[in-house]
Design a protein around this motif. Structure first.
Motif, PDB file in Angstrom:
ATOM      1  N   GLY A 151      22.128  58.305  28.077  1.00 34.56           N
ATOM      2  CA  GLY A 151      20.945  57.980  27.298  1.00 34.56           C
ATOM      3  C   GLY A 151      21.201  56.935  26.242  1.00 34.56           C
ATOM      4  N   THR A 152      22.225  56.064  26.474  1.00 36.12           N
ATOM      5  CA  THR A 152      22.556  54.997  25.537  1.00 36.12           C
ATOM      6  C   THR A 152      22.637  53.685  26.305  1.00 36.12           C
ATOM      7  OG1 THR A 152      24.966  55.107  25.839  1.00 36.12           O
ATOM      8  CG2 THR A 152      23.986  56.648  24.265  1.00 36.12           C
ATOM      9  N   ASN A 153      23.009  52.612  25.602  1.00 37.69           N
ATOM     10  CA  ASN A 153      23.201  51.346  26.303  1.00 37.69           C
ATOM     11  C   ASN A 153      24.567  51.273  26.979  1.00 37.69           C
ATOM     12  OD1 ASN A 153      25.038  50.815  24.210  1.00 37.69           O
ATOM     13  ND2 ASN A 153      23.645  49.430  23.138  1.00 37.69           N
ATOM     14  N   GLY A 154      25.439  52.228  26.676  1.00 37.91           N
ATOM     15  CA  GLY A 154      26.731  52.302  27.333  1.00 37.91           C
ATOM     16  C   GLY A 154      27.799  51.388  26.769  1.00 37.91           C
ATOM     17  N   GLU A 155      27.449  50.547  25.796  1.00 39.01           N
ATOM     18  CA  GLU A 155      28.444  49.611  25.265  1.00 39.01           C
ATOM     19  C   GLU A 155      29.537  50.339  24.484  1.00 39.01           C
ATOM     20  OE1 GLU A 155      26.495  46.574  23.065  1.00 39.01           O
ATOM     21  OE2 GLU A 155      25.351  45.832  24.792  1.00 39.01           O
ATOM     22  N   ASP A 156      29.172  51.380  23.765  1.00 41.69           N
ATOM     23  CA  ASP A 156      30.154  52.187  23.050  1.00 41.69           C
ATOM     24  C   ASP A 156      30.547  53.344  23.973  1.00 41.69           C
ATOM     25  OD1 ASP A 156      31.599  53.933  21.428  1.00 41.69           O
ATOM     26  OD2 ASP A 156      30.398  53.481  19.647  1.00 41.69           O
ATOM     27  N   ARG A 157      31.650  53.182  24.691  1.00 45.43           N
ATOM     28  CA  ARG A 157      32.046  54.166  25.691  1.00 45.43           C
ATOM     29  C   ARG A 157      32.440  55.491  25.058  1.00 45.43           C
ATOM     30  NH1 ARG A 157      35.796  50.272  29.613  1.00 45.43           N
ATOM     31  NH2 ARG A 157      34.353  48.493  29.599  1.00 45.43           N
ATOM     32  N   GLU A 158      33.080  55.418  23.907  1.00 49.58           N
ATOM     33  CA  GLU A 158      33.511  56.643  23.224  1.00 49.58           C
ATOM     34  C   GLU A 158      32.293  57.461  22.797  1.00 49.58           C
ATOM     35  OE1 GLU A 158      36.827  57.446  22.922  1.00 49.58           O
ATOM     36  OE2 GLU A 158      37.189  55.640  24.120  1.00 49.58           O
ATOM     37  N   LEU A 159      31.276  56.775  22.273  1.00 47.58           N
ATOM     38  CA  LEU A 159      30.056  57.465  21.865  1.00 47.58           C
ATOM     39  C   LEU A 159      29.362  58.078  23.075  1.00 47.58           C
ATOM     40  CD1 LEU A 159      27.822  58.273  19.899  1.00 47.58           C
ATOM     41  CD2 LEU A 159      26.836  55.977  20.215  1.00 47.58           C
ATOM     42  N   ALA A 160      29.266  57.314  24.170  1.00 48.37           N
ATOM     43  CA  ALA A 160      28.606  57.828  25.369  1.00 48.37           C
ATOM     44  C   ALA A 160      29.320  59.069  25.891  1.00 48.37           C
ATOM     45  CB  ALA A 160      28.563  56.744  26.443  1.00 48.37           C
ATOM     46  N   ALA A 161      30.650  59.025  25.907  1.00 49.91           N
ATOM     47  CA  ALA A 161      31.403  60.193  26.373  1.00 49.91           C
ATOM     48  C   ALA A 161      31.151  61.393  25.468  1.00 49.91           C
ATOM     49  CB  ALA A 161      32.885  59.862  26.420  1.00 49.91           C
ATOM     50  N   LYS A 162      31.121  61.156  24.144  1.00 49.59           N
ATOM     51  CA  LYS A 162      30.857  62.257  23.209  1.00 49.59           C
ATOM     52  C   LYS A 162      29.475  62.848  23.434  1.00 49.59           C
ATOM     53  CE  LYS A 162      30.707  63.479  18.308  1.00 49.59           C
ATOM     54  NZ  LYS A 162      29.409  64.193  18.459  1.00 49.59           N
ATOM     55  N   LEU A 163      28.479  61.999  23.664  1.00 54.65           N
ATOM     56  CA  LEU A 163      27.127  62.493  23.908  1.00 54.65           C
ATOM     57  C   LEU A 163      27.072  63.351  25.167  1.00 54.65           C
ATOM     58  CD1 LEU A 163      25.044  59.300  23.036  1.00 54.65           C
ATOM     59  CD2 LEU A 163      25.175  61.429  21.712  1.00 54.65           C
ATOM     60  N   LEU A 164      27.828  62.966  26.188  1.00 55.37           N
ATOM     61  CA  LEU A 164      27.838  63.732  27.435  1.00 55.37           C
ATOM     62  C   LEU A 164      28.558  65.061  27.256  1.00 55.37           C
ATOM     63  CD1 LEU A 164      28.420  60.757  29.847  1.00 55.37           C
ATOM     64  CD2 LEU A 164      26.378  62.199  29.741  1.00 55.37           C
ATOM     65  N   ASP A 166      28.628  66.626  24.378  1.00 52.83           N
ATOM     66  CA  ASP A 166      27.664  67.387  23.582  1.00 52.83           C
ATOM     67  C   ASP A 166      26.528  67.929  24.446  1.00 52.83           C
ATOM     68  OD1 ASP A 166      29.145  66.845  21.320  1.00 52.83           O
ATOM     69  OD2 ASP A 166      27.829  65.241  20.602  1.00 52.83           O
ATOM     70  N   ALA A 167      26.221  67.208  25.554  1.00 53.94           N
ATOM     71  CA  ALA A 167      25.150  67.645  26.456  1.00 53.94           C
ATOM     72  C   ALA A 167      25.591  68.789  27.355  1.00 53.94           C
ATOM     73  CB  ALA A 167      24.682  66.471  27.310  1.00 53.94           C
ATOM     74  N   GLY A 168      26.891  69.106  27.336  1.00 56.26           N
ATOM     75  CA  GLY A 168      27.336  70.283  28.074  1.00 56.26           C
ATOM     76  C   GLY A 168      28.424  70.074  29.092  1.00 56.26           C
ATOM     77  N   ALA A 169      28.763  68.816  29.419  1.00 55.40           N
ATOM     78  CA  ALA A 169      29.857  68.586  30.359  1.00 55.40           C
ATOM     79  C   ALA A 169      31.163  69.066  29.737  1.00 55.40           C
ATOM     80  CB  ALA A 169      29.955  67.107  30.711  1.00 55.40           C
ATOM     81  N   ASP A 170      32.015  69.719  30.539  1.00 60.11           N
ATOM     82  CA  ASP A 170      33.304  70.170  30.024  1.00 60.11           C
ATOM     83  C   ASP A 170      34.260  68.998  29.817  1.00 60.11           C
ATOM     84  OD1 ASP A 170      32.444  72.811  30.134  1.00 60.11           O
ATOM     85  OD2 ASP A 170      33.293  73.160  32.131  1.00 60.11           O
ATOM     86  N   TRP A 171      34.262  68.078  30.775  1.00 56.16           N
ATOM     87  CA  TRP A 171      35.122  66.897  30.740  1.00 56.16           C
ATOM     88  C   TRP A 171      34.322  65.700  31.243  1.00 56.16           C
ATOM     89  CZ3 TRP A 171      40.425  67.286  29.382  1.00 56.16           C
ATOM     90  CH2 TRP A 171      40.928  68.580  29.296  1.00 56.16           C
ATOM     91  N   VAL A 172      34.620  64.520  30.707  1.00 58.75           N
ATOM     92  CA  VAL A 172      33.978  63.283  31.148  1.00 58.75           C
ATOM     93  C   VAL A 172      35.061  62.265  31.468  1.00 58.75           C
ATOM     94  CG1 VAL A 172      32.412  61.395  30.545  1.00 58.75           C
ATOM     95  CG2 VAL A 172      31.939  63.726  29.724  1.00 58.75           C
ATOM     96  N   LEU A 173      35.061  61.785  32.701  1.00 56.50           N
ATOM     97  CA  LEU A 173      35.995  60.747  33.121  1.00 56.50           C
ATOM     98  C   LEU A 173      35.227  59.430  33.204  1.00 56.50           C
ATOM     99  CD1 LEU A 173      38.864  59.987  34.153  1.00 56.50           C
ATOM    100  CD2 LEU A 173      37.973  60.358  36.478  1.00 56.50           C
ATOM    101  N   VAL A 174      35.476  58.537  32.248  1.00 57.95           N
ATOM    102  CA  VAL A 174      34.819  57.230  32.242  1.00 57.95           C
ATOM    103  C   VAL A 174      35.682  56.283  33.076  1.00 57.95           C
ATOM    104  CG1 VAL A 174      33.998  55.308  30.844  1.00 57.95           C
ATOM    105  CG2 VAL A 174      33.801  57.656  29.979  1.00 57.95           C
TER     106      VAL A 174
END
Length: 268
Positions: A151-164, A166-174
């Motif tokens: 739900g972001t522009n994706g430019e800040d990858r660290e922020l996007a991973a944190k949001l995901l 926070d949305a409930g994913a246990d782990w996020v592999l970018v």
């Protein structure tokens, strides 16, 4: 009687060209030591040049496939891929919620094909974020998918991973496969963890099916009892070899070589 290998279920679309989708998932699972099973969500007419057509399966067929497999055979891990529409996302989410506790779910939030053809309706990514992300043991967005699913522009990858997270994913592999440079770096984010997985970038344009193949390999290693960082590491090694061995097929972009390990051994 021989013991059955670990069981992994893929819920995804079919690629008639055999390079991605259900076909890639099952090849990846076999290569990584598990028994693959499938629930088709859609059928595509697809080849090395692109996607010529896509047809979503009816909800009752998807539910029937899932119940047939899960109620009789059972599953040790699940991987999701092409979910096509908001309605399909909600159907699959409702099915995933019926799994026994502890079954790991690897979510590949597929939105476009390697050729840029849409595989997810424009309004469906929000449903993925709301319905599927909270169920994910591992979420595997590439750089094209990261912004929309977060739900972001994706430019800040660290922020996007944190949001995901926070949305409930246990782990996020970018996944960093779309970056430039001599090294492909994927970054795993989890509870108190930020870990990079690097591999030399192969000089090979034949990379069709990379995301499906990687997510399925992760699911395979989770089913075999690996923890998430170890499963991602083993899958990264596998996909790096498969990409390096990718071959021309048809007139466009060929697939990664799912059986590269076996062919390498037979040539020795």
């Amino acid at each position: 009687m021989n013991a059955a290998p670990p069981r992994v279920l893929t819920i995804a679309g079919s690629d008639s060209g055999g390079g991605a989708g259900i076909q890639a998932d099952l090849k990846s699972m076999l290569a990584n030591g598990v028994h693959g099973m499938s629930v088709l969500t859609a059928i595509t007419a697809q080849n090395s040049l692109g996607v010529q057509g896509a047809w979503e399966l009816p909800e009752e067929q998807v539910r029937a496939q899932f119940r047939s497999v899960v109620d009789d055979i059972g599953v040790d891990a699940v991987k999701t891929g092409m979910l096509a529409s908001t309605a399909m996302v909600r159907v699959v989410a409702s099915l995933l919620r019926t799994l026994p506790p502890g079954v790991p779910i690897v979510v590949d939030p597929v939105s476009v094909s390697k050729h840029g053809d849409a595989l997810l309706a424009a309004d469906a990514m929000a449903a993925v974020r709301e319905e599927i992300v909270p169920l994910a043991t591992v979420l595997t967005p590439n750089l094209t998918e990261l912004g929309p699913v977060a739900g972001t522009n994706g430019e800040d990858r660290e922020l996007a991973a944190k949001l995901l997270l926070d949305a409930g994913a246990d782990w996020v592999l970018v996944k960093g496969g779309h970056d430039d440079g001599p090294v492909a770096v994927d970054v795993l984010h989890g509870p108190g963890v930020r870990r990079e997985y690097s591999a030399p970038r192969a000089d090979n344009r034949h990379t069709h099916g990379t995301g499906c193949t990687l997510a399925s390999a992760i699911a395979a290693y989770l089913a075999r009892g690996y923890d998430v960082p170890a499963a991602v590491g083993a899958a990264k090694d596998y996909i790096s070899g498969a990409v390096a061995a990718g071959f021309a097929l048809g007139g466009g972009i060929g697939p990664v070589d799912h059986g590269w390990q076996f062919r390498t051994r037979s040539d020795q």
